[in-house]
Design an enzyme around this catalytic site. Structure first.
Site, PDB file in Angstrom:
ATOM      1  N   SER A 176      45.086  42.883  45.319  1.00 42.21           N
ATOM      2  CA  SER A 176      43.811  43.560  45.576  1.00 42.21           C
ATOM      3  C   SER A 176      42.833  42.580  46.190  1.00 42.21           C
ATOM      4  CB  SER A 176      43.229  44.103  44.264  1.00 42.21           C
ATOM      5  OG  SER A 176      41.890  44.516  44.429  1.00 42.21           O
ATOM      6  N   TYR A 189      41.305  43.687  35.352  1.00 38.54           N
ATOM      7  CA  TYR A 189      42.110  44.105  36.506  1.00 38.54           C
ATOM      8  C   TYR A 189      42.146  43.019  37.582  1.00 38.54           C
ATOM      9  CZ  TYR A 189      43.300  46.521  40.851  1.00 38.54           C
ATOM     10  OH  TYR A 189      43.870  46.863  42.058  1.00 38.54           O
TER      11      TYR A 189
END
Length: 284
Positions: A176, A189
């Site tokens: 990400s 995350y």
């Protein structure tokens, strides 16, 4: 000036969330005719029921791959992916498993390898995220669930796939943009995505001698079930407007990076990260 996407406010009550409940629906449809870039290849995509995973599965099928997906509980989304892959003339198999558990990950990968006749490509894509304003609000249960899904799942599936991947095989992991820039609302995350970036680089070094390439894709904001499934409605509204291109990416726009890294087009890429993120400048 780029125009804001103005995604409407919405939310769902579970993670993983459902693509069929999203409005507007994510756009996963491939844009170009297939030219056989993956003809004769067998590919496994974890989290292939929806979002980026569905877009990858359908694009790979268009390029000639036999496709197997692993998903957790999203039966309707998985059925929609099946129909889309089969509409491309592709072979499709699915397995339900919690890949954060080693036994389930190994069983799922082994079952799909048997049905597909081997594994040439592994796409580690399944993941979860949960919004938290304060790190003190992240419970041990949430932290372990996020790491089990996002890190342990990729680790276990890679371990299992290495018994099947031949020379010339490819592993593409999902990270990400948050692994590179951080995210104050997604601390746990973001930490998992940083771990996957290091995991990918390390595995690329370990497997280079076997002729297996390992690379990573680090998407920016993308319109997938992740968003209504993890963010409050006020954060979903206008999602992605902040990037230079002024809108979130659509899954089909991300899937092309996976195709490049999985196919012969990416033969001289290993240990690298592609950044389809709408213009966010980050360190590589």
């Amino acid at each position: 000036m780029p125009q804001p996407s103005s995604m409407p406010a919405q939310t769902q009550d579970r993670m993983p969330a459902d693509e069929y409940r999203m409005e507007p629906a994510p756009d996963w449809h491939p844009r170009h005719p297939g030219v056989g870039k993956l003809k004769g290849k067998a590919a496994i995509v974890t989290g292939g029921d929806s979002g980026i995973g569905r877009a990858v599965a359908v694009l790979f099928a268009r390029e000639g791959a036999r496709v197997g997906i692993v998903h957790l509980q999203e039966d309707r989304d998985a059925q929609d992916t099946r129909e889309a892959v089969e509409a491309e003339g592709g072979t499709f198999f699915e397995v339900k498993a919690d890949i954060g558990r080693r036994d389930e990950a190994f069983a799922a990968i082994g079952e799909l390898a048997g049905k597909l006749g081997g594994i040439d490509i592994l796409v580690n894509n399944a993941a979860m995220q949960f919004n938290a304003e304060d790190i003190r609000d992240i419970t041990e249960e949430q932290l372990r669930r996020t790491f089990d899904s996002n890190v342990m799942g990729q680790f276990f599936c890679t371990q299992a796939a290495l018994d099947h991947l031949p020379e010339g095989g490819a592993i593409v992991n999902t990270a990400s943009v948050n692994a590179f820039k951080g995210n104050a609302h997604l601390v746990d995350y973001s930490a998992t995505r940083g771990a996957i970036t290091a995991f990918s680089r390390s595995m690329a070094q370990q497997l280079a001698g076997r002729g297996i390439r390992v690379n990573c894709v680090a998407p920016g904001p993308v319109w997938t079930p992740f968003i209504p499934g993890s963010l409050p409605p006020d954060m979903v509204e206008g999602f992605g407007d902040h990037v230079p291109m002024g809108r979130p990416g659509q899954p089909w726009e991300i899937a092309t990076s996976y195709l490049f890294l999985a196919s012969d087009d990416g033969n001289y890429f290993t240990g690298q990260t592609l950044h389809p993120n709408g213009g966010v400048i980050v360190g590589s």
